[in-house]
Design a protein around this motif. Structure first.
Motif, mmCIF file in Angstrom:
data_model
loop_
_atom_site.group_PDB
_atom_site.id
_atom_site.type_symbol
_atom_site.label_atom_id
_atom_site.label_comp_id
_atom_site.label_asym_id
_atom_site.label_seq_id
_atom_site.Cartn_x
_atom_site.Cartn_y
_atom_site.Cartn_z
ATOM 1 N N TYR A 180 0.837 -1.204 0.000
ATOM 2 C CA TYR A 180 0.000 0.000 0.000
ATOM 3 C C TYR A 180 0.875 1.258 0.000
ATOM 4 O O TYR A 180 0.703 2.150 -0.818
ATOM 5 N N ARG A 181 1.835 1.302 0.927
ATOM 6 C CA ARG A 181 2.627 2.531 1.074
ATOM 7 C C ARG A 181 3.526 2.818 -0.118
ATOM 8 O O ARG A 181 3.684 3.956 -0.535
ATOM 9 N N SER A 182 4.145 1.745 -0.689
ATOM 10 C CA SER A 182 5.138 2.011 -1.725
ATOM 11 C C SER A 182 4.542 2.017 -3.132
ATOM 12 O O SER A 182 5.125 2.593 -4.030
ATOM 13 N N LEU A 183 3.384 1.387 -3.323
ATOM 14 C CA LEU A 183 2.818 1.337 -4.670
ATOM 15 C C LEU A 183 1.474 2.057 -4.789
ATOM 16 O O LEU A 183 1.304 2.957 -5.601
ATOM 17 N N ILE A 184 0.549 1.641 -3.950
ATOM 18 C CA ILE A 184 -0.829 2.108 -4.169
ATOM 19 C C ILE A 184 -1.002 3.570 -3.749
ATOM 20 O O ILE A 184 -1.574 4.371 -4.483
ATOM 21 N N LYS A 185 -0.478 3.925 -2.551
ATOM 22 C CA LYS A 185 -0.666 5.306 -2.090
ATOM 23 C C LYS A 185 -0.034 6.321 -3.050
ATOM 24 O O LYS A 185 -0.687 7.297 -3.427
ATOM 25 N N PRO A 186 1.239 6.113 -3.490
ATOM 26 C CA PRO A 186 1.803 7.081 -4.444
ATOM 27 C C PRO A 186 0.979 7.201 -5.727
ATOM 28 O O PRO A 186 0.799 8.299 -6.255
ATOM 29 N N LEU A 187 0.427 6.078 -6.178
ATOM 30 C CA LEU A 187 -0.400 6.102 -7.385
ATOM 31 C C LEU A 187 -1.662 6.939 -7.133
ATOM 32 O O LEU A 187 -2.004 7.842 -7.906
ATOM 33 N N GLN A 235 -3.974 18.316 1.577
ATOM 34 C CA GLN A 235 -2.845 19.069 2.141
ATOM 35 C C GLN A 235 -1.983 18.097 2.941
ATOM 36 O O GLN A 235 -2.060 18.043 4.178
ATOM 37 N N PRO A 236 -1.142 17.295 2.212
ATOM 38 C CA PRO A 236 -0.414 16.204 2.886
ATOM 39 C C PRO A 236 0.555 16.699 3.951
ATOM 40 O O PRO A 236 0.816 15.983 4.916
ATOM 41 N N ASP A 237 1.081 17.931 3.806
ATOM 42 C CA ASP A 237 2.042 18.416 4.800
ATOM 43 C C ASP A 237 1.421 18.537 6.187
ATOM 44 O O ASP A 237 2.123 18.478 7.190
ATOM 45 N N ARG A 238 0.108 18.703 6.245
ATOM 46 C CA ARG A 238 -0.506 18.749 7.586
ATOM 47 C C ARG A 238 -1.618 17.706 7.739
ATOM 48 O O ARG A 238 -2.503 17.842 8.584
ATOM 49 N N GLY A 263 -15.003 22.789 3.841
ATOM 50 C CA GLY A 263 -14.772 22.274 5.184
ATOM 51 C C GLY A 263 -13.379 21.665 5.290
ATOM 52 O O GLY A 263 -12.890 21.040 4.359
ATOM 53 N N LEU A 264 -12.765 21.896 6.446
ATOM 54 C CA LEU A 264 -11.430 21.353 6.737
ATOM 55 C C LEU A 264 -11.589 20.077 7.567
ATOM 56 O O LEU A 264 -12.345 20.059 8.539
ATOM 57 N N SER A 265 -10.849 19.032 7.179
ATOM 58 C CA SER A 265 -10.851 17.751 7.908
ATOM 59 C C SER A 265 -9.413 17.347 8.206
ATOM 60 O O SER A 265 -8.492 17.781 7.523
ATOM 61 N N GLY A 266 -9.237 16.449 9.161
ATOM 62 C CA GLY A 266 -7.923 15.853 9.380
ATOM 63 C C GLY A 266 -7.223 16.325 10.639
ATOM 64 O O GLY A 266 -7.847 16.834 11.584
ATOM 65 N N ALA A 267 -5.878 16.179 10.627
ATOM 66 C CA ALA A 267 -5.092 16.375 11.842
ATOM 67 C C ALA A 267 -5.286 17.735 12.541
ATOM 68 O O ALA A 267 -5.235 17.789 13.770
ATOM 69 N N PRO A 268 -5.511 18.849 11.793
ATOM 70 C CA PRO A 268 -5.706 20.112 12.524
ATOM 71 C C PRO A 268 -6.928 20.091 13.453
ATOM 72 O O PRO A 268 -7.082 20.992 14.281
ATOM 73 N N LEU A 269 -7.788 19.073 13.329
ATOM 74 C CA LEU A 269 -9.033 19.062 14.114
ATOM 75 C C LEU A 269 -8.912 18.342 15.459
ATOM 76 O O LEU A 269 -9.762 18.523 16.337
ATOM 77 N N THR A 270 -7.896 17.513 15.631
ATOM 78 C CA THR A 270 -7.878 16.577 16.770
ATOM 79 C C THR A 270 -8.149 17.245 18.122
ATOM 80 O O THR A 270 -9.020 16.821 18.873
ATOM 81 N N THR A 292 -10.386 11.254 7.160
ATOM 82 C CA THR A 292 -9.136 11.729 6.557
ATOM 83 C C THR A 292 -7.968 10.785 6.843
ATOM 84 O O THR A 292 -7.138 10.527 5.958
ATOM 85 N N ALA A 293 -7.887 10.252 8.047
ATOM 86 C CA ALA A 293 -6.773 9.365 8.392
ATOM 87 C C ALA A 293 -6.743 8.161 7.457
ATOM 88 O O ALA A 293 -5.668 7.682 7.074
ATOM 89 N N PHE A 294 -7.914 7.670 7.058
ATOM 90 C CA PHE A 294 -7.992 6.516 6.156
ATOM 91 C C PHE A 294 -7.392 6.859 4.798
ATOM 92 O O PHE A 294 -6.733 6.033 4.171
ATOM 93 N N ILE A 295 -7.603 8.102 4.337
ATOM 94 C CA ILE A 295 -7.050 8.533 3.049
ATOM 95 C C ILE A 295 -5.520 8.546 3.113
ATOM 96 O O ILE A 295 -4.842 8.119 2.186
ATOM 97 N N TYR A 296 -4.974 9.034 4.241
ATOM 98 C CA TYR A 296 -3.512 9.136 4.341
ATOM 99 C C TYR A 296 -2.847 7.825 4.753
ATOM 100 O O TYR A 296 -1.709 7.567 4.384
ATOM 101 N N GLU A 297 -3.535 7.004 5.530
ATOM 102 C CA GLU A 297 -2.893 5.819 6.107
ATOM 103 C C GLU A 297 -3.281 4.509 5.428
ATOM 104 O O GLU A 297 -2.619 3.495 5.634
#
Ligand SMILES: Cc1cc2nc3c(=O)[nH]c(=O)nc-3n(C[C@H](O)[C@H](O)[C@H](O)COP(=O)(O)O)c2cc1C
Length: 364
Positions: A19-26, A121-124, A269-276, A323-328
């Motif tokens: 997932y991390r090396s092939l699918i996510k970058p794609l 916004q992958p940086d955050r 709407g903003l989702s993800g880590a800035p909301l925790t 959002t975590a599912f999209i990044y992880e």
């Protein structure tokens, strides 16, 4: 037995590496909406989701819990909006989610706002969206949900509308297909929903839904800031919803933001880590306001087992994430659940509900 013990970690690790090396970058090289359709398509292939279910393994009874009387194998849910088309609830459950939310479903089909409607916004570890409820509408959604009979006892169905009669109709027809209904009065992309931010209107609507309800009803609130009028308003809505007959609250929806890259509306709407941290604060405030009268589901910026622990310790009965599912990726629910078990063992806890009031997660 020892054969399985040897094989599983290797399979899990390999699937994660793939997932991390092939699918996510794609997926991340594509436009966000195309990536979503691609992922959804892949998830509908039984072989793909049975492969990802190898990563889940979350049948440990220590994670079992109950939310508004609904028995769940673990407290981790997929939030509304991921499966707007009502097609991939079963794959989500097999990936290790304890429950998953279909929709948001509206009465008629809707195209939503014109693209671009999703910005990553992958940086955050954040996502901005201005989708505006694209969806197939009630008739198509009902047909698809009815065919997922095996998933009904772990499926929440998110509904919305801007007129009482519309919402009542969607609720009446869909509740037989799920374990709970989640009423969305809080998407920042559909201004008409705000009519139900008026406590009198919300009370009237919830009382009508409560009269016909056969499964628990949750209301998904808009987020609010610390110490201002919006906080008082939101907590008043929370109390109104519960006293009018709702069984609980989802805290909360995306945070309204402005961004000139978003559609023609430039708002979303903003989702993800800035909301925790905001979610943790709002969960505690909501639980303090409604006490034992309703269940709180934490939603916003949940990324790992420590976040889940924090939300549960502050009074949430379950959590949702998107959002975590999209990044992880698809291995995430399994990873969170396995680590949650470790945290519970370390703290000497054998029941999910006993995390409430325990303070921060133990160090592993
Ligand atoms: C692309 C996208 C679409 C969403 N669509 C919906 C929706 O249709 N209904 C809803 O109630 N919430 C919707 N949400 C909000 C999520 O359910 C959730 O409340 C929010 O993203 C915060 O959780 P997270 O930080 O784990 O993503 C959407 C979020 C995203 C990123």
């Amino acid at each position: 037995m020892h054969h399985r013990v040897l094989r599983e970690p290797i399979l899990k690790r390999n699937a994660d590496i793939v997932y991390r090396s092939l699918i996510k970058p794609l997926l991340f090289s594509m436009d966000a909406e195309r990536a979503h359709s691609f992922g959804e398509m892949a998830m509908r292939v039984p072989l793909v989701w049975s492969a990802t279910s190898v990563m889940a393994h979350t049948s440990d009874p220590i994670l079992r819990t109950e939310v508004a009387g609904i028995r769940l194998p673990n407290p981790l849910g997929m939030a509304a909006g991921f499966d707007k088309e009502c097609r991939v609830i079963r794959p989500l459950l097999s990936m290790g989610f304890g429950f998953a939310t279909a929709g948001t479903v509206t009465l008629g089909p809707r195209p939503g706002n014109p693209p671009p409607r999703i910005i990553r916004q992958p940086d955050r570890y954040a996502i901005l969206n201005a989708l505006g409820f694209p969806g197939p509408g009630l008739d198509v959604a009902e047909d698809r949900l009815a065919r997922m009979r095996k998933a009904h006892d772990r499926m929440f169905i998110s509904i919305a509308g801007t007129i009482e009669d519309e919402v009542i109709e969607v609720h009446r027809r869909l509740q037989q297909h799920g374990a709970a209904i989640e009423l969305n009065i809080s998407s920042p992309n559909t201004s008409g929903l705000r009519v139900f931010h008026e406590p009198g209107r919300l009370r009237g609507l919830i009382e009508s839904l409560a009269r016909q309800k056969t499964v628990p009803l949750f209301v998904k609130l808009q987020p609010w800031a610390r110490n201002d009028g919006a906080r008082r308003e939101a907590l008043r809505l929370a109390e109104t919803a519960v006293s009018a007959g709702a069984d609980g609250l989802v805290v909360a929806n995306t945070h309204p933001i402005e961004h000139e890259g978003l559609s023609i509306v430039h708002r979303g709407g903003l989702s993800g880590a800035p909301l925790t941290d905001h979610t943790a604060r709002m969960v505690a405030e909501t639980k303090a306001a409604i006490g034992a009268d309703g269940d709180v589901i934490a939603c916003g910026g949940v990324f790992n087992a420590e976040d889940v622990w924090q939300m549960l310790s502050l009074g949430a009965s379950a959590v949702q994430l998107y959002t975590a599912f999209i990044y992880e990726g698809p291995g995430l629910p399994g990873r969170i659940n396995r680590r949650l078990i470790k945290l519970m063992r370390k703290a000497g806890i054998t029941n999910i509900r006993d995390i409430q009031g325990k303070g921060p997660a133990p160090e592993l």
